[in-house]
Design a protein around this motif. Structure first.
Motif: not given
Lengths: 250, 207
Positions: A86-99
């Motif tokens: 909970p103290q950390g953070q993950v950013v899921l980034a993608d150019i494709n909105e569907s994914m």
């Protein structure tokens, strides 16, 4: 690279630079719904071992901030979210909105909320401040990026000093005999499987072609060093079908 | 080499899944992982070569062989001590470094785990088969324990018998003294013989 001619490879065909993004988007819009099942079928489940080893080598710890670029349906995000806590953070980034949409739904369904952010972003212009992440990963995504050098520079920029970039990507098979077998599988069996399972032969034909057009192990390592990384190395897996490149910013 | 590492990662993943599955089965127990939240334990079990890092997160334990930075606590112990699961034995025999509160909390948690696998197995196989498997394993463990005890007893008796045949410390000291005495008498005898030989070779004085 044909970028000086204002064209770029899209599989084995040359397309205008700004056309590749649209075409790649089309491919992934088409495969997003069946992406996970197709990955399992195409690699006979081995992609899970490659990803597991990548996660293992990352050495990520509670409190870390991780960027999962081209994170797609969130295989790596899921593992990192459990590790950073909970103290950390993950950013899921993608150019494709569907994914991203498929990935986000999957994370929520698995109860992984609170330390994951989702964003639609272009790898060549990351919408994050300098020195933001302890770890950045891009798994099976770099070959679809139009300007790879620019993407690597951006990844270097957003990493904190001491941070690590991990690139998991299809690469050049090291054994000539195995390469023939692999080519036969990629160009004859893989597209047919795409047709049967996802009813989309063309997208899987593109996947096979894009793998062959991707820089080999040594070239990509040099590209990482040219982008500013202070140290870069790679690890071949399964005879070089996949290579894990790691770069550090000191 | 890479293949070995990939396989090791996969096995690690399987072990992680198994451990968390077992923990989930014990969900109603009073197992308290709270003191270990967000803590990292480095576990070095002899004879395994590399440390295993345990990251505690909610009710999950993450297992990995690599870690950025250092663990909060490091524990080094033998596999037999680790499997013994007795907190007192572990605390006595494990080498602990780093945050001792974290290390002790981990050992206490480890000792609390009482997994009734026979009960869980019976859900899949039925009571009779689960009992037979459990009975077989218990018999095997009992036989192994008895065999180890027999070997230990035989070695003990053999050594006790051999000890009775060995000379005592005073006998050795006495024997050593006699050897020294004999050596001194030989030296004296040698000097006496040399003196006699020398006297015999000396020509008599003229009168």
């Amino acid at each position: 690279m044909s970028q000086s001619k204002k064209t770029i490879d899209f599989g084995f065909t040359e397309v205008p630079l700004d056309e590749k993004v649209k075409r790649v988007k089309g491919v992934f819009d088409s495969v997003a719904g069946n992406y996970d099942i197709m990955n399992d079928v195409m690699s006979m489940g081995i992609h899970r071992l490659w990803k597991r080893h990548t996660i293992e080598l990352s050495g990520v710890r509670p409190g870390n901030k991780v960027l999962d670029l081209a994170g797609g349906t969130g295989d790596l995000t899921k593992a990192f979210a459990k590790r950073v806590g909970p103290q950390g953070q993950v950013v899921l980034a993608d150019i494709n909105e569907s994914m991203v949409r498929v990935g986000r739904d999957r994370m929520i369904n698995e109860g992984l909320v609170g330390n994951i952010d989702y964003t639609i972003t272009n790898a060549e212009a990351l919408a994050f401040p300098d020195n933001s992440f302890d770890l950045a990963t891009i798994a099976f995504g770099l070959r679809n990026v139009t300007n790879k050098d620019k993407a690597l520079e951006e990844l270097y920029r957003v990493l904190k000093p001491g941070g690590q970039l991990m690139i998991l990507e299809f690469s050049k098979v090291t054994s000539p005999a195995f390469a023939k077998l692999y080519d036969f599988y990629s160009f004859n069996i893989l597209p047919k499987m795409g047709k049967v399972i996802a009813n989309d032969e063309a997208s899987y034909q593109y996947l096979a072609e894009s793998i062959r057009m991707h820089p080999d192990q040594e070239t990509l390592k040099q590209m990482m060093l040219d982008a500013g990384f202070d140290k870069a190395e790679y690890l071949n897996m399964n005879q070089g079908i996949v290579a894990l490149h790691r770069g550090w910013k000191y | 080499m890479a293949t070995v590492e990939v396989i090791r990662s996969a096995l690690n993943g399987a072990l992680e899944t198994l451990v968390n599955h077992l923990l989930a089965m014990e969900e109603n127990s009073d197992l308290d992982l709270q003191p270990l939240q967000e803590q990292i334990i480095s576990l070095q079990i002899c004879p395994l070569q590399t440390p295993l890092f345990l990251i505690f997160n909610d009710r999950n334990i993450i297992l990995q062989h690599h870690l950025q930075g250092e663990a909060d606590a490091t524990l080094e112990c033998d596999l037999t001590d680790f499997l013994n699961q007795d907190a007192a034995t572990l605390q006595r025999n494990c080498k602990m470094t780093g945050n001792s509160a974290t290390a002790e909390a981990f050992l206490r948690t480890l000792a609390q785990i009482e997994f009734d696998w026979e009960e869980h197995l019976s859900h899949y196989t039925g009571d009779l088969i689960a009992f037979k498997i459990g009975h077989g394993l218990r018999s095997f463990q009992s036989d192994q324990r008895k065999r180890r005890q027999d070997v230990r007893q035989t070695v003990k008796e053999y050594l006790q018998f051999e000890i009775n045949l060995l000379p005592t410390e005073s006998q050795i000291r006495n024997w050593s003294g006699k050897v020294d005495e004999t050596s001194e008498r030989i030296d004296a005898l040698e000097q006496r013989l040399n003196a006699l030989i020398s006297a015999a070779n000396t020509p008599p004085a003229e009168q």
